[in-house]
Every structure is written in C-alpha cells, then in structure tokens.
Motif scaffolding. Structure first.
Motif, PDB file in Angstrom:
ATOM      1  N   ALA A 192       0.820  -1.211   0.000  1.00  0.00           N
ATOM      2  CA  ALA A 192       0.000   0.000   0.000  1.00  0.00           C
ATOM      3  C   ALA A 192       0.859   1.269   0.000  1.00  0.00           C
ATOM      4  O   ALA A 192       0.680   2.131  -0.849  1.00  0.00           O
ATOM      5  CB  ALA A 192      -0.945  -0.011   1.192  1.00  0.00           C
ATOM      6  N   ALA A 193       1.772   1.378   0.937  1.00  0.00           N
ATOM      7  CA  ALA A 193       2.579   2.594   1.031  1.00  0.00           C
ATOM      8  C   ALA A 193       4.071   2.331   0.893  1.00  0.00           C
ATOM      9  O   ALA A 193       4.872   3.238   0.943  1.00  0.00           O
ATOM     10  CB  ALA A 193       2.301   3.306   2.352  1.00  0.00           C
ATOM     11  N   GLY A 194       4.466   1.071   0.758  1.00  0.00           N
ATOM     12  CA  GLY A 194       5.877   0.748   0.625  1.00  0.00           C
ATOM     13  C   GLY A 194       6.586   0.567   1.954  1.00  0.00           C
ATOM     14  O   GLY A 194       7.726   0.137   1.987  1.00  0.00           O
ATOM     15  N   MET A 195       5.918   0.873   3.060  1.00  0.00           N
ATOM     16  CA  MET A 195       6.575   0.786   4.357  1.00  0.00           C
ATOM     17  C   MET A 195       6.318  -0.541   5.062  1.00  0.00           C
ATOM     18  O   MET A 195       7.209  -1.093   5.694  1.00  0.00           O
ATOM     19  CB  MET A 195       6.125   1.940   5.257  1.00  0.00           C
ATOM     20  CG  MET A 195       6.594   3.288   4.758  1.00  0.00           C
ATOM     21  SD  MET A 195       6.069   4.625   5.818  1.00  0.00           S
ATOM     22  CE  MET A 195       4.323   4.678   5.476  1.00  0.00           C
ATOM     23  N   LEU A 250       7.921  -0.989  -2.926  1.00  0.00           N
ATOM     24  CA  LEU A 250       7.349   0.287  -3.341  1.00  0.00           C
ATOM     25  C   LEU A 250       5.829   0.214  -3.254  1.00  0.00           C
ATOM     26  O   LEU A 250       5.254  -0.867  -3.381  1.00  0.00           O
ATOM     27  CB  LEU A 250       7.723   0.598  -4.793  1.00  0.00           C
ATOM     28  CG  LEU A 250       9.169   0.934  -5.101  1.00  0.00           C
ATOM     29  CD1 LEU A 250       9.374   1.036  -6.607  1.00  0.00           C
ATOM     30  CD2 LEU A 250       9.568   2.237  -4.435  1.00  0.00           C
ATOM     31  N   PRO A 251       5.185   1.366  -3.110  1.00  0.00           N
ATOM     32  CA  PRO A 251       3.730   1.365  -3.198  1.00  0.00           C
ATOM     33  C   PRO A 251       3.306   1.108  -4.646  1.00  0.00           C
ATOM     34  O   PRO A 251       4.073   1.352  -5.575  1.00  0.00           O
ATOM     35  CB  PRO A 251       3.333   2.766  -2.742  1.00  0.00           C
ATOM     36  CG  PRO A 251       4.555   3.594  -2.873  1.00  0.00           C
ATOM     37  CD  PRO A 251       5.732   2.674  -2.774  1.00  0.00           C
ATOM     38  N   VAL A 252       2.089   0.641  -4.824  1.00  0.00           N
ATOM     39  CA  VAL A 252       1.580   0.356  -6.168  1.00  0.00           C
ATOM     40  C   VAL A 252       1.722   1.579  -7.067  1.00  0.00           C
ATOM     41  O   VAL A 252       2.088   1.464  -8.239  1.00  0.00           O
ATOM     42  CB  VAL A 252       0.108  -0.098  -6.110  1.00  0.00           C
ATOM     43  CG1 VAL A 252      -0.478  -0.244  -7.490  1.00  0.00           C
ATOM     44  CG2 VAL A 252      -0.014  -1.410  -5.357  1.00  0.00           C
ATOM     45  N   SER A 253       1.489   2.746  -6.513  1.00  0.00           N
ATOM     46  CA  SER A 253       1.537   3.982  -7.304  1.00  0.00           C
ATOM     47  C   SER A 253       2.914   4.275  -7.895  1.00  0.00           C
ATOM     48  O   SER A 253       3.021   5.022  -8.856  1.00  0.00           O
ATOM     49  CB  SER A 253       1.073   5.164  -6.457  1.00  0.00           C
ATOM     50  OG  SER A 253       1.926   5.329  -5.342  1.00  0.00           O
ATOM     51  N   GLU A 254       3.975   3.679  -7.332  1.00  0.00           N
ATOM     52  CA  GLU A 254       5.327   3.919  -7.839  1.00  0.00           C
ATOM     53  C   GLU A 254       5.920   2.706  -8.550  1.00  0.00           C
ATOM     54  O   GLU A 254       7.020   2.777  -9.092  1.00  0.00           O
ATOM     55  CB  GLU A 254       6.249   4.320  -6.681  1.00  0.00           C
ATOM     56  CG  GLU A 254       5.887   5.652  -6.068  1.00  0.00           C
ATOM     57  CD  GLU A 254       6.789   5.994  -4.885  1.00  0.00           C
ATOM     58  OE1 GLU A 254       7.943   5.538  -4.854  1.00  0.00           O
ATOM     59  OE2 GLU A 254       6.320   6.714  -3.995  1.00  0.00           O
ATOM     60  N   ARG A 263      -3.994  -7.211  -2.550  1.00  0.00           N
ATOM     61  CA  ARG A 263      -4.224  -8.225  -3.589  1.00  0.00           C
ATOM     62  C   ARG A 263      -5.273  -7.776  -4.599  1.00  0.00           C
ATOM     63  O   ARG A 263      -5.265  -8.214  -5.731  1.00  0.00           O
ATOM     64  CB  ARG A 263      -4.606  -9.560  -2.974  1.00  0.00           C
ATOM     65  CG  ARG A 263      -5.975  -9.581  -2.343  1.00  0.00           C
ATOM     66  CD  ARG A 263      -6.450 -10.938  -1.836  1.00  0.00           C
ATOM     67  NE  ARG A 263      -5.491 -11.996  -1.917  1.00  0.00           N
ATOM     68  CZ  ARG A 263      -4.972 -12.651  -0.883  1.00  0.00           C
ATOM     69  NH1 ARG A 263      -5.375 -12.354   0.331  1.00  0.00           N
ATOM     70  NH2 ARG A 263      -4.091 -13.593  -1.050  1.00  0.00           N
ATOM     71  N   TYR A 264      -6.161  -6.895  -4.199  1.00  0.00           N
ATOM     72  CA  TYR A 264      -7.187  -6.391  -5.116  1.00  0.00           C
ATOM     73  C   TYR A 264      -6.579  -5.599  -6.281  1.00  0.00           C
ATOM     74  O   TYR A 264      -7.221  -5.372  -7.291  1.00  0.00           O
ATOM     75  CB  TYR A 264      -8.226  -5.534  -4.375  1.00  0.00           C
ATOM     76  CG  TYR A 264      -7.653  -4.256  -3.789  1.00  0.00           C
ATOM     77  CD1 TYR A 264      -7.677  -3.072  -4.503  1.00  0.00           C
ATOM     78  CD2 TYR A 264      -7.080  -4.249  -2.517  1.00  0.00           C
ATOM     79  CE1 TYR A 264      -7.152  -1.905  -3.983  1.00  0.00           C
ATOM     80  CE2 TYR A 264      -6.553  -3.090  -1.981  1.00  0.00           C
ATOM     81  CZ  TYR A 264      -6.592  -1.917  -2.716  1.00  0.00           C
ATOM     82  OH  TYR A 264      -6.052  -0.772  -2.185  1.00  0.00           O
ATOM     83  N   GLN A 265      -5.312  -5.192  -6.142  1.00  0.00           N
ATOM     84  CA  GLN A 265      -4.653  -4.436  -7.198  1.00  0.00           C
ATOM     85  C   GLN A 265      -3.833  -5.340  -8.135  1.00  0.00           C
ATOM     86  O   GLN A 265      -3.104  -4.853  -8.982  1.00  0.00           O
ATOM     87  CB  GLN A 265      -3.775  -3.338  -6.593  1.00  0.00           C
ATOM     88  CG  GLN A 265      -4.639  -2.278  -5.930  1.00  0.00           C
ATOM     89  CD  GLN A 265      -3.841  -1.095  -5.442  1.00  0.00           C
ATOM     90  OE1 GLN A 265      -2.898  -1.239  -4.682  1.00  0.00           O
ATOM     91  NE2 GLN A 265      -4.227   0.091  -5.879  1.00  0.00           N
ATOM     92  N   LEU A 266      -3.996  -6.640  -7.995  1.00  0.00           N
ATOM     93  CA  LEU A 266      -3.301  -7.594  -8.856  1.00  0.00           C
ATOM     94  C   LEU A 266      -3.523  -7.287 -10.336  1.00  0.00           C
ATOM     95  O   LEU A 266      -2.540  -7.222 -11.090  1.00  0.00           O
ATOM     96  CB  LEU A 266      -3.707  -9.029  -8.506  1.00  0.00           C
ATOM     97  CG  LEU A 266      -3.080 -10.144  -9.343  1.00  0.00           C
ATOM     98  CD1 LEU A 266      -1.568 -10.184  -9.163  1.00  0.00           C
ATOM     99  CD2 LEU A 266      -3.691 -11.495  -8.969  1.00  0.00           C
ATOM    100  N   PRO A 267      -4.751  -7.066 -10.804  1.00  0.00           N
ATOM    101  CA  PRO A 267      -4.941  -6.783 -12.235  1.00  0.00           C
ATOM    102  C   PRO A 267      -4.185  -5.532 -12.703  1.00  0.00           C
ATOM    103  O   PRO A 267      -3.627  -5.515 -13.805  1.00  0.00           O
ATOM    104  CB  PRO A 267      -6.451  -6.596 -12.379  1.00  0.00           C
ATOM    105  CG  PRO A 267      -7.037  -7.328 -11.225  1.00  0.00           C
ATOM    106  CD  PRO A 267      -6.039  -7.177 -10.108  1.00  0.00           C
TER     107      PRO A 267
END
Length: 101
Positions: free
Chosen positions: A9-12, A37-41, A59-63
C-alpha cells in the motif's frame, strides 16, 4: 543478479519483509536486489524487475500490477501467512522458484 519488486500500500509495511529476505539471501549466498514500493510507484521500476510480489493487503490491485508487467514477468500475491510471519526465507524461496533460480 535477480531483481525482486515487492508492492504494498505505502511501501513501508513491506520493509521488514525485505530486510528478512535480504538477510536470508546473504546467508544463502544468493545475489538479489529486493525493493518495496507502493503500487503507485511500481511502474517506475517494473521494467527492471524479474518478478513482482504483491502484499496480501493489496491483492485487489493484482490486475493493475499485471497490466504494468504486460505479461513479461510473474506477478504473484505473497502468501498471507508468510507475509504476516515476516518469513523472508519462504518468500524469497518462492520468488526464486518462480523465476527459475
């Protein structure tokens, strides 16, 4: 040298796991580069990665991450138990297995 990207989520929250994975890699004589890294980066370095491992909390961001990888590399969700127990050995072993090391 194999490059492993952990995405959360945030990389931390994954930094402890990264450290455990690095510790195990050193003790096992494996040359790897591991970063979180966070997904956004993730898209900034995904082209250099050999595998992307996603924290179970995202896991919801897998796609979305699979779309970034464009089928070039494996993209997997980290086992919830291994993640929760910060089992760097198990996660690194799985990553290397999936990329043929």
């Amino acid at each position: 040298m194999k490059r492993i990207l952990l995405v959360c989520a945030a990389g931390m929250s994954t930094s402890l796991l990264v450290n455990k994975m690095k510790d195990y890699a050193t003790s096992a004589g494996k040359e790897v580069h591991i970063e979180a890294l966070p997904v956004s980066e993730a898209n900034t370095v995904i082209d250099q990665a050999d595998i992307v491992m996603i924290g179970p909390q995202v896991r919801y961001q897998l796609p979305q991450v699979e779309a970034m990888a464009k089928g070039r590399i494996p993209v997997v969700v980290i086992d919830m138990k291994d993640y929760g127990m910060v089992n760097g050995q198990a996660v690194l072993t799985k990553a290397l297995e999936l990329i043929g090391e």
